[in-house]
Design a protein around this motif. Sequence first.
Motif, PDB file in Angstrom:
ATOM      1  N   ASN A  16       0.828  -1.204   0.000  1.00 17.20           N
ATOM      2  CA  ASN A  16       0.000   0.000   0.000  1.00 17.20           C
ATOM      3  C   ASN A  16       0.865   1.258   0.000  1.00 17.20           C
ATOM      4  O   ASN A  16       0.545   2.237  -0.654  1.00 17.20           O
ATOM      5  CB  ASN A  16      -0.908   0.016   1.233  1.00 17.20           C
ATOM      6  CG  ASN A  16      -2.256  -0.604   0.970  1.00 17.20           C
ATOM      7  OD1 ASN A  16      -3.180   0.067   0.550  1.00 17.20           O
ATOM      8  ND2 ASN A  16      -2.363  -1.906   1.162  1.00 17.20           N
ATOM      9  N   MET A  17       1.944   1.197   0.752  1.00 15.86           N
ATOM     10  CA  MET A  17       2.808   2.370   0.855  1.00 15.86           C
ATOM     11  C   MET A  17       3.713   2.495  -0.367  1.00 15.86           C
ATOM     12  O   MET A  17       4.081   3.604  -0.772  1.00 15.86           O
ATOM     13  CB  MET A  17       3.639   2.255   2.132  1.00 15.86           C
ATOM     14  CG  MET A  17       4.174   3.564   2.623  1.00 15.86           C
ATOM     15  SD  MET A  17       2.888   4.795   2.843  1.00 15.86           S
ATOM     16  CE  MET A  17       2.552   4.629   4.570  1.00 15.86           C
ATOM     17  N   LEU A  18       4.057   1.357  -0.960  1.00 19.32           N
ATOM     18  CA  LEU A  18       4.936   1.400  -2.143  1.00 19.32           C
ATOM     19  C   LEU A  18       4.228   2.035  -3.346  1.00 19.32           C
ATOM     20  O   LEU A  18       4.846   2.763  -4.128  1.00 19.32           O
ATOM     21  CB  LEU A  18       5.369  -0.026  -2.528  1.00 19.32           C
ATOM     22  CG  LEU A  18       6.525  -0.620  -1.728  1.00 19.32           C
ATOM     23  CD1 LEU A  18       6.615  -2.116  -1.986  1.00 19.32           C
ATOM     24  CD2 LEU A  18       7.843   0.059  -2.091  1.00 19.32           C
ATOM     25  N   ILE A  19       2.932   1.765  -3.477  1.00 10.64           N
ATOM     26  CA  ILE A  19       2.225   2.214  -4.683  1.00 10.64           C
ATOM     27  C   ILE A  19       2.292   3.732  -4.867  1.00 10.64           C
ATOM     28  O   ILE A  19       2.698   4.198  -5.934  1.00 10.64           O
ATOM     29  CB  ILE A  19       0.782   1.668  -4.691  1.00 10.64           C
ATOM     30  CG1 ILE A  19       0.835   0.166  -4.975  1.00 10.64           C
ATOM     31  CG2 ILE A  19      -0.089   2.376  -5.723  1.00 10.64           C
ATOM     32  CD1 ILE A  19      -0.463  -0.565  -4.802  1.00 10.64           C
ATOM     33  N   PRO A  20       1.943   4.521  -3.835  1.00  5.92           N
ATOM     34  CA  PRO A  20       2.080   5.973  -4.040  1.00  5.92           C
ATOM     35  C   PRO A  20       3.529   6.410  -4.257  1.00  5.92           C
ATOM     36  O   PRO A  20       3.760   7.398  -4.961  1.00  5.92           O
ATOM     37  CB  PRO A  20       1.498   6.578  -2.760  1.00  5.92           C
ATOM     38  CG  PRO A  20       1.425   5.477  -1.786  1.00  5.92           C
ATOM     39  CD  PRO A  20       1.300   4.215  -2.546  1.00  5.92           C
TER      40      PRO A  20
END
Lengths: 254, 398
Positions: A98-102
């Motif tokens: 979830n944090m990697l995507i942005p």
Amino acid sequence: MGILDVKGVGKRFGGLQALGDVNLSVAENSVHAIIGPNGAGKSTLLNCLVGKLIPDTGSVMFDGQSVLGRKPYEINQMGISRVFQTPEIFGDLTVMENMLIPCFAKRDGAFTPNAFAAMRKDGEMFDRASHMLEEMNMADKRHMHAASLSRGDKRRLEIGMCLSQEPRLLLLDEPTAGMARADTNNTIDLLKQIKDDRDITIAIIEHDMHVVFSLAERITVLAQGTPLVEDTPDKIKGHPKVREAYLGESQDAA
Amino acid sequence: MFGLEAKDFRLLLLVTLLTMAAPFILNPFPVDSGMAQFNAGYPDLMQRFVIFGIFAIGFNILFGLTGYLSFGHAAFLGVGSYAAMWMMKLLTMNVIPGIVVSVIVAGIFSLAVGWISLRRSGIYFSILTLAFAQMSYSLAYSVLTPITGGETGLQPKVTDPRILDAALTGNAPKANLFGLEMGSSTELAMGGWVFTFNVGYYVAAVVMIFAFYMSIRIFRSPFGMMLRAVKSNQQRLNYTGLNAKPYTLAAFVISGMYAGLAGGLMVAMDTQVGAERMFWTASGEVVLMSILGGVGTLIGPVLGAGAIKYMENILSKINKDILYEWFAFMPDGLQDFVITLVYPFIGKGWHLTLGLIFMAVVIFLPGGLVEGGQRVAALFKRKKPSDNTPDGKTTPAE
Ligand SMILES: Nc1ncnc2c1ncn2[C@@H]1O[C@H](COP(=O)(O)OP(=O)(O)OP(=O)(O)O)[C@@H](O)[C@H]1O
Ligand SMILES: [Mg+2]
């Protein structure tokens, strides 16, 4: 001229005039709260800012450029990130993902056909995402499925995801709705810290007056789709029109 | 190794070993034993295993990762087949140009179909893809007859131009790889066992291993993560500055190219093609394969393809006489009774068995055969299956 300038925005849903003639200017690096009773049109206004809705009339300028007619992802790439009223995260993915995507969205743009790049070798992205998880106090939950997080953690994750894009304007739609007092206070501290640590403008919709008066530098009161008053928290507190239209009501509701 | 994590590399190695040793593994029973009919190690079926494996691996990149359920992928398989066939007619019986062109043509066709179908999502997307596939099927049967051969389909003829090949002196044209004929096999007899090593199978198997490797790379790339994000929450994706459309379209085209590759290989193995290859049941079959094996897992679609093709070819061949042989030890009345019970599930009734297994999997093992395997493994390790789910694989529970 603020970083965000809303002029004469109106939006009608069938017979309902959800937004009348909204004028609003958010100063750069300020915290601007928008308050108002249920159904006042606060979320609708936010939807008009991020490309979810196109207003019938008026203009929305972000940093001197119009956002109207742009797709949500384009507006986001301009530097506006939004936290939703109910947390919107990637439930099937891990907290880390979830944090990697942005982080990838910030560095690589709206679309990158890197189908054969080995993600785990992208140390830069993992560092950035890990760093943000630490800042959000969620590093120990990185391998969890995001859907299994508590509501408070989902909210924190969503805020962290938005921040990892280093937005210039962060829009928050009732970030403490449904939270216990302790969680609400944590969120206030988190937002204060975010504000202190970086150059960022925050526009926040909130029902909880404790949150509003702890954070906001300016407040706009919206009622039935039109701004009633806009002023500093101290002035708003004492404003007779506001007391009548909103504050009394909200204290009963809360 | 090869840019893969140790865990994925082990999986690739395992798949490679199993496919290479398939002629042994699939023929566990001596030729003249009663069980020999359960042997699946003959070239025709082994080729089908790996070709449909490729088809399903590609389908899973679209369906498993993005959640977009296409009901028209057989069209890309068919288009790939026709393209490969025309290469064999015009250029050469060497399978390489045919296979390469089948991938390219299917890619272009899927770009057009995907471009239009992806304007909608959910059930409307599925219906659009189904409509395109059925349209292709009908066109192949009617107005496109000059290209597709209509009802008779296409085969290489002695009289085809084949400009790269020397004139065939009256011999029937045979698909080959630089002279090595796809149909040629070597048999190895050991004791009561006979193992068949077929050139075509090994060509297709090598292609499948490569296709599998590519799919692992895609799964583990940032691109693959974005595809899973599309499935999980498109709203969040849009408001995170990502444009979902080119991601889903790219996934659609990649899976279309995999389907085209499978279609090209089919022609390379068995040099003929007909429009029925594009019928909607063929599109549905690959959906079943993915779900049966485990949607969104790496190995699942291959297992699903294998399971369905095994049943289709083995179960369907068991007839009443064979049942009488099996149950000969029973008293007459009981024998008749048991056979009456079993008979609907075999032979032509194999679809019934498949349907029941499919329902059981969907209800009790939503993660497909892969989840079944994980649960069994967990029993041995005495761990809960949920602890065992590898990071990064989505469980299709929702
Ligand atoms: N997409 C829509 N279609 C029709 N009506 C809508 C739509 N979105 C909002 N409305 C209506 O517009 C009015 C304003 O809604 P909005 O969600 O903006 O209120 P709000 O100020 O955010 O309220 P709350 O505090 O409850 O979140 C409401 O009466 C709502 O029912
Ligand atoms: Mg609202």
